[in-house]
Design a protein around this motif. Structure first.
Motif, PDB file in Angstrom:
ATOM      1  N   GLY A  51       0.824  -1.197   0.000  1.00 38.46           N
ATOM      2  CA  GLY A  51       0.000   0.000   0.000  1.00 38.46           C
ATOM      3  C   GLY A  51       0.859   1.249   0.000  1.00 38.46           C
ATOM      4  N   ALA A  52       0.225   2.370  -0.232  1.00 42.54           N
ATOM      5  CA  ALA A  52       0.928   3.653  -0.235  1.00 42.54           C
ATOM      6  C   ALA A  52      -0.041   4.739   0.195  1.00 42.54           C
ATOM      7  N   GLY A  53       0.516   5.870   0.609  1.00 47.07           N
ATOM      8  CA  GLY A  53      -0.326   6.983   1.013  1.00 47.07           C
ATOM      9  C   GLY A  53       0.426   8.292   0.957  1.00 47.07           C
ATOM     10  N   ILE A  54      -0.320   9.384   0.776  1.00 48.29           N
ATOM     11  CA  ILE A  54       0.269  10.711   0.808  1.00 48.29           C
ATOM     12  C   ILE A  54      -0.601  11.617   1.677  1.00 48.29           C
ATOM     13  N   ALA A  55       0.011  12.649   2.202  1.00 49.68           N
ATOM     14  CA  ALA A  55      -0.708  13.704   2.926  1.00 49.68           C
ATOM     15  C   ALA A  55      -0.119  15.035   2.504  1.00 49.68           C
ATOM     16  N   ASN A  56      -0.955  16.069   2.524  1.00 42.05           N
ATOM     17  CA  ASN A  56      -0.529  17.389   2.096  1.00 42.05           C
ATOM     18  C   ASN A  56      -1.172  18.444   2.993  1.00 42.05           C
ATOM     19  N   ILE A  57      -0.373  19.419   3.411  1.00 44.66           N
ATOM     20  CA  ILE A  57      -0.858  20.485   4.289  1.00 44.66           C
ATOM     21  C   ILE A  57      -0.605  21.841   3.640  1.00 44.66           C
ATOM     22  N   LYS A  58      -1.669  22.659   3.615  1.00 47.79           N
ATOM     23  CA  LYS A  58      -1.566  24.034   3.144  1.00 47.79           C
ATOM     24  C   LYS A  58      -1.292  24.957   4.326  1.00 47.79           C
ATOM     25  N   PHE A  59      -0.431  25.948   4.091  1.00 45.38           N
ATOM     26  CA  PHE A  59      -0.161  26.956   5.108  1.00 45.38           C
ATOM     27  C   PHE A  59      -1.107  28.155   4.928  1.00 45.38           C
ATOM     28  N   ARG A  72      -4.913   7.430   0.222  1.00 41.89           N
ATOM     29  CA  ARG A  72      -4.233   6.157   0.422  1.00 41.89           C
ATOM     30  C   ARG A  72      -4.789   5.115  -0.537  1.00 41.89           C
ATOM     31  N   SER A  73      -3.991   4.087  -0.795  1.00 42.10           N
ATOM     32  CA  SER A  73      -4.433   3.022  -1.699  1.00 42.10           C
ATOM     33  C   SER A  73      -3.747   1.720  -1.330  1.00 42.10           C
ATOM     34  N   VAL A  74      -4.472   0.626  -1.496  1.00 43.47           N
ATOM     35  CA  VAL A  74      -3.899  -0.716  -1.296  1.00 43.47           C
ATOM     36  C   VAL A  74      -4.054  -1.545  -2.570  1.00 43.47           C
ATOM     37  N   THR A  75      -4.185  -0.896  -3.715  1.00 40.52           N
ATOM     38  CA  THR A  75      -4.252  -1.614  -4.980  1.00 40.52           C
ATOM     39  C   THR A  75      -2.866  -2.137  -5.344  1.00 40.52           C
ATOM     40  N   THR A  76      -2.798  -2.965  -6.363  1.00 38.98           N
ATOM     41  CA  THR A  76      -1.515  -3.545  -6.758  1.00 38.98           C
ATOM     42  C   THR A  76      -0.551  -2.490  -7.301  1.00 38.98           C
ATOM     43  N   LYS A  77      -1.074  -1.393  -7.799  1.00 45.19           N
ATOM     44  CA  LYS A  77      -0.242  -0.275  -8.248  1.00 45.19           C
ATOM     45  C   LYS A  77      -0.657   0.969  -7.465  1.00 45.19           C
ATOM     46  N   ALA A  78      -0.378   0.919  -6.179  1.00 46.41           N
ATOM     47  CA  ALA A  78      -0.910   1.931  -5.257  1.00 46.41           C
ATOM     48  C   ALA A  78      -0.406   3.337  -5.561  1.00 46.41           C
ATOM     49  N   ILE A 129      -7.164  -0.626   3.963  1.00 44.20           N
ATOM     50  CA  ILE A 129      -6.833   0.792   3.865  1.00 44.20           C
ATOM     51  C   ILE A 129      -6.587   1.381   5.246  1.00 44.20           C
ATOM     52  N   ASP A 130      -7.214   0.815   6.276  1.00 45.59           N
ATOM     53  CA  ASP A 130      -7.036   1.328   7.637  1.00 45.59           C
ATOM     54  C   ASP A 130      -5.632   1.097   8.173  1.00 45.59           C
ATOM     55  N   SER A 131      -4.899   0.147   7.576  1.00 46.40           N
ATOM     56  CA  SER A 131      -3.532  -0.138   8.017  1.00 46.40           C
ATOM     57  C   SER A 131      -2.497   0.685   7.267  1.00 46.40           C
ATOM     58  N   CYS A 132      -2.962   1.478   6.337  1.00 41.96           N
ATOM     59  CA  CYS A 132      -2.073   2.202   5.438  1.00 41.96           C
ATOM     60  C   CYS A 132      -1.726   3.579   6.011  1.00 41.96           C
ATOM     61  N   HIS A 133      -0.460   3.924   6.030  1.00 45.96           N
ATOM     62  CA  HIS A 133      -0.004   5.244   6.438  1.00 45.96           C
ATOM     63  C   HIS A 133      -0.294   6.236   5.304  1.00 45.96           C
ATOM     64  N   PRO A 134      -0.310   7.544   5.593  1.00 47.36           N
ATOM     65  CA  PRO A 134      -0.175   8.223   6.873  1.00 47.36           C
ATOM     66  C   PRO A 134      -1.445   8.116   7.718  1.00 47.36           C
ATOM     67  N   PHE A 135      -1.249   8.229   9.044  1.00 44.69           N
ATOM     68  CA  PHE A 135      -2.352   8.248   9.990  1.00 44.69           C
ATOM     69  C   PHE A 135      -2.594   9.685  10.445  1.00 44.69           C
ATOM     70  N   VAL A 136      -3.848  10.000  10.724  1.00 43.57           N
ATOM     71  CA  VAL A 136      -4.210  11.373  11.067  1.00 43.57           C
ATOM     72  C   VAL A 136      -4.899  11.420  12.418  1.00 43.57           C
ATOM     73  N   ARG A 137      -4.488  12.339  13.250  1.00 40.46           N
ATOM     74  CA  ARG A 137      -5.144  12.666  14.525  1.00 40.46           C
ATOM     75  C   ARG A 137      -5.718  14.079  14.365  1.00 40.46           C
ATOM     76  N   GLN A 138      -6.963  14.134  13.972  1.00 42.11           N
ATOM     77  CA  GLN A 138      -7.595  15.397  13.575  1.00 42.11           C
ATOM     78  C   GLN A 138      -8.098  16.169  14.786  1.00 42.11           C
ATOM     79  N   ASP A 176       1.609  -0.599  17.019  1.00 40.22           N
ATOM     80  CA  ASP A 176       2.616   0.449  17.204  1.00 40.22           C
ATOM     81  C   ASP A 176       2.269   1.711  16.437  1.00 40.22           C
ATOM     82  N   THR A 177       1.561   1.591  15.309  1.00 39.45           N
ATOM     83  CA  THR A 177       1.185   2.781  14.553  1.00 39.45           C
ATOM     84  C   THR A 177       0.244   3.668  15.365  1.00 39.45           C
ATOM     85  N   VAL A 178      -0.765   3.051  15.962  1.00 39.87           N
ATOM     86  CA  VAL A 178      -1.723   3.798  16.774  1.00 39.87           C
ATOM     87  C   VAL A 178      -1.047   4.322  18.036  1.00 39.87           C
ATOM     88  N   THR A 179      -0.220   3.493  18.650  1.00 42.11           N
ATOM     89  CA  THR A 179       0.458   3.881  19.890  1.00 42.11           C
ATOM     90  C   THR A 179       1.337   5.105  19.673  1.00 42.11           C
TER      91      THR A 179
END
Length: 629
Positions: A51-59, A72-78, A129-138, A176-179
């Motif tokens: 899997g793969a994932g991205i996050a982006n933040i605007k200032f 995020r994606s868990v497809t074969t070509k994530a 998909i829930d195991s895929c980074h990035p994780f967010v604490r909103q 460990d990801t959640v922790t």
């Protein structure tokens, strides 16, 4: 590696130091950062395919407008799936607006200054998909919002989970990801609260306080309080909602992290050549993050290393050098060649110097660089022989005789070619095993049947399953008198718990061999005693030792090699089989700056690692097919 294992994840970070308009004017596109992130992730796709994932933040986003984006994606070509999905959002935007940085930032997603990318190899849990980074604490407060991703495994997740519960939290799972997310988030909240009260007491209005908190947040202190009891290997990345960011590396430097910055950007990646390629910079411009330190990236400032945990003895993962990282790195390329070269004398001795009856090759392609080193070592030896033979001619020397001596060559052949189109989709074990035996096509006529010894380089041998079920049978079709499998890595004897998916002792060919040797010699009492000792170690809070090492100490490396060859040789092949491994001493000679070798030596750099080794043996002895961490 003929046996596929899952291993370290990949991280990538890009921070723009200038407004979007700058990059549009200089590089002709508003997608400069996005394109660089895509390139950095593609260049590290070897590090994670679950899997793969991205996050982006605007200032500087006004209240009521979205500033955080994630895909995020868990497809074969994530990776491709993610960026195709993001790019679709820009279809139909007029060309003149694509060139308007202010409009793009205000109206379009993923146009922020701060990017985080992650590639996942799952060592625990499923591939949802829930195991895929990035994780967010909103949080409604930007300064309390946290995004994390990393290349890590912690060995003491249970203890860390209990501490979160003691703090009054209710984590959604023991992982460990959640922790990590909740632990950092807890102290981030405390820092925000401290600063809020400080400025509130100064009479500053609530609405303005957020700006002061964003300016003065002390990430170094947050990380010190969060990571003081982490046991494991990690390169952890975090983004704060207001624009600060960090990359934290474990005190032993087990997991890799590299960075580069200039007046336009700050970038971080798991592998050095990724940065060199993506930004066309030289080797010396890319820095390695110091173990125990965090690269603190302030929203409106440069990146600076800050001490978080006191560095310990550096034990960078040697598997990165042997196999995991791409060989395009300047140092890794040389080290892999040296790993092969150092095996040359051993191989020449094993074939009694009969190089005229030896054929050299390699499987799989990841062993190619070490193979070049092996050949270089063999040819150096051959040059010495030629020199001695020419010198011995004395007055009898002639052009023809010298030419005959110089004509002696090391025989190198491409004996097996992988059939990329063949897929072992059949579920029946017997039928699948038959298909696996045809994944490689052999090059007939490259070996003289019944005469030549076929010497094949592999980078490492873990389970040996592919050797037994596939590769040895395939090579035997060529009719060699003998097959020697050469591993550029030492014997893998112990679990890894810092990022690689090697958690069960019974999976390792070396462990199965040593257990067989003990049973043949009637050492059942020793096996029982080591089990009791290992259980005792699990009760200790300090001074933990690896009791499993005693099982290996009873035999030489050669004893174990012979037993492994016996166990892995298919009964239906004709050729004799031998397996030769790198020594730990020569591994350290080849890779002097990456001495993490616990999977070979059992010398773990943290107490948690020692416990994992003992727990793995307890599980094995009790017949539990469970992970040791």
């Amino acid at each position: 590696m003929s046996d596929q294992i899952k291993h370290e994840c990949g991280i990538a970070l890009v921070k723009l130091k200038k407004p979007l308009e700058f990059y549009i004017e200089k590089y002709g596109t508003p997608f400069y950062a996005m394109n660089k992130m895509y390139l950095m992730m593609e260049k590290q796709h070897n590090r994670g395919q679950d899997g793969a994932g991205i996050a982006n933040i605007k200032f500087d986003v006004a209240p009521g407008n979205r500033y955080l984006f994630r895909k995020r994606s868990v497809t074969t070509k994530a990776i491709q799936d993610i960026f195709k999905s993001v790019q679709k959002k820009f279809k139909g935007v007029p060309k003149e607006l694509l060139s308007d940085g202010a409009w793009m930032k205000e109206n379009m997603p993923f146009m922020g200054e701060l990017w985080l990318g992650h590639l996942r190899y799952g060592t625990y849990g499923g591939n949802s998909i829930d195991s895929c980074h990035p994780f967010v604490r909103q949080n409604n407060w930007m300064t309390r919002t946290l995004v994390t991703a990393g290349n890590f495994n912690l060995t003491n997740v249970g203890a860390l989970f209990s501490k979160l519960v003691d703090l009054g939290q209710h984590p959604k799972e023991i992982a460990d990801t959640v922790t990590v997310l909740e632990k950092i988030g807890h102290f981030q909240d405390q820092e925000v609260e401290r600063l809020f009260r400080q400025y509130k007491d100064q009479g500053i209005p609530n609405r303005e306080i957020s700006q002061y908190i964003a300016r003065d947040m002390d990430l170094q202190t947050i990380l010190k309080r969060s990571a003081n009891d982490w046991d494991g290997g990690y390169a952890m990345v975090g983004l704060m909602g207001h624009g600060d960011a960090f990359v934290l590396r474990d005190p032993n430097g087990i997991r890799p992290a590299f960075y580069y910055q200039n007046d336009e950007i700050v970038v971080v990646a798991s592998e050095r050549p990724v940065i060199q390629t993506a930004f066309n910079v030289s080797l010396d411009q890319v820095k390695e993050l110091t173990p125990g330190h965090a690269l603190i990236i302030k929203r409106h400032g440069d990146a600076e290393e800050k001490l978080v945990r006191e560095p310990q003895e550096k034990k960078s993962c040697s598997f990165e050098r042997i196999y995991f990282s791409r060989g395009s790195d300047f140092d890794i390329y040389r080290e892999r060649k040296e790993l092969g070269r150092l095996l040359a004398k051993r191989i020449i001795d094993e074939i009694d110097g009969e190089l005229d009856k030896a054929v050299f090759s390699f499987i799989p392609n990841t062993a190619e660089i070490a193979f070049y080193g092996l050949i270089k070592g063999v040819e150096d030896h051959l040059d010495e022989i030629k020199t001695q033979r020419i010198a011995a001619l004395g007055s009898q020397a002639s052009v023809e005789k010298i030419r005959d001596i110089l004509a002696t060559r090391t025989k190198i052949e491409k004996v097996a070619i992988k059939d990329a189109k063949l897929r072992t989709f059949i579920t029946s074990d017997n039928d699948r095993d038959d298909l696996v035996g045809h994944v490689y096509d052999v090059t007939y006529g490259t070996v003289r049947q019944g005469i030549d010894t076929l010497i094949v380089m592999d980078d490492s041998i873990v389970r040996g399953t592919t050797l037994k079920k596939s590769i040895l049978k395939i090579l035997d079709r060529l009719g060699p008198k003998k097959i020697i499998i050469v591993s550029s890595a030492p014997q893998i004897r112990y679990p890894d718990c810092y990022g690689i998916d090697m958690a069960r002792l019974g999976d390792f060919a070396a462990f199965r061999a040593v257990i067989a040797l003990h049973k043949e010699r009637g050492n059942h009492a020793l096996l029982q005693r080591v089990y009791e000792d290992a259980k005792l170690e699990l009760t200790k809070s300090e001074g933990v030792s690896n009791r499993v090492k005693e099982l290996y100490n009873a035999f030489t490396n050669k004893d174990i090699e012979l037993k492994m060859a016996e166990q892995l040789r298919p009964s239906d092949i004709k050729a004799e089989v031998q397996i030769v491994f790198q020594s730990i001493e020569d591994l350290h000679l080849a890779c002097p700056n990456h001495t993490g070798d616990w999977y070979f030596s059992g010398d773990y750099p943290t107490p948690g690692g020692m416990k994992v080794a003992n727990r793995a043996y307890v599980n094995y002895f009790e017949g539990k097919n469970e992970r040791a961490y």
